[in-house]
Design a protein around this motif. Structure first.
Motif: not given
Length: 245
Positions: A220-237
């Motif tokens: 999911l992109g070029n940055r490492i997201l926090r554990a609580e941020t990553a699922p939200l970014a993935a769900l929005a995508t």
């Protein structure tokens, strides 16, 4: 004035019924609603009913409900099952709240190799699950959803992944590949499972095992997201790819 929405933890039917204590406190004390004011109730299973407050006295009152109807207009185009490792304190609340807002239909809490949060069984564990379910109910209430996501207690990652039979299985992995509309397939799958990592990330052994079980390793992109941020970014995508945004 916006009509308040409230979760009704019982089958909806055309009747006049007392307001539950929590709902009465919110409507009458916080929102200062009175006799004749409108309210919308939803049962968390996809049904809603319009109602009118009556017999309001102090912090007590009743609601007269009209005929219930099915309304899934705010629900996603397919079932979304999120495998979410246990997170610390408010981070878990944030992840659950936002996942509900973004359309998740089912959530299973996970124990992975690098999960540091321990889940206690017994009364304390039951209280934590009840709190988490309350977070999901309030998120559904605020976001206009009529279905409250199902929440499953923690299980081991291996047990969860071995049971998955969804047409599309995704795991967030910094070493994985992209995800595009072609990967989702045509037509859109009826069910998707999305698995995310804990605060220390999934181990390479875990990612390899998931890949062998048919999970698409999604970077999911070029940055490492926090554990609580990553699922939200993935769900929005996913919502964007599915045409839900």
């Amino acid at each position: 004035m916006r009509v308040p929405r409230l979760y009704w933890p019982a089958p909806l039917r055309e009747e006049t019924a007392p307001l539950p204590e929590g709902a009465a406190r919110h409507l009458l004390k916080v929102l200062r609603r009175r006799d004749g004011d409108a309210v919308v109730l939803f049962d968390g299973q996809g049904h809603v009913a319009e109602g009118v407050l009556c017999d309001v006295l102090g912090m007590q009152g009743k609601v007269t409900l009209g005929p219930p109807r099915e309304d899934r207009s705010a629900e996603p185009p397919c079932a979304l099952h999120l495998g979410l490792p246990l997170l610390r304190g408010e981070r878990l609340d944030v992840a659950l709240q936002k996942a509900c807002e973004l359309g998740v239909t089912e959530i299973t809490l996970l124990q992975t190799e690098r999960t540091e949060v321990k889940f206690e069984t017994g009364p304390r564990g039951a209280r934590r699950l009840a709190h988490a379910e309350g977070v999901l109910i309030h998120a559904a209430q605020q976001s206009g959803r009529t279905v409250v996501p199902r929440l499953h207690p923690p299980v081991a990652l291996a047990a969860f992944s071995e049971q998955r039979s969804e047409p599309l299985k995704l795991v967030l992995d910094p070493e994985g590949g992209p995800l595009d509309r072609a990967t989702l397939g045509t037509p859109v799958p009826e069910e998707i499972v999305l698995l995310t990592g804990p605060e220390g990330g999934l181990s390479e052994r875990e990612c390899g095992a998931l890949s062998g079980q048919g999970f698409h390793r999604w970077r999911l992109g070029n940055r490492i997201l926090r554990a609580e941020t990553a699922p939200l970014a993935a769900l929005a995508t996913l919502a964007t790819l599915l045409g839900d945004f």
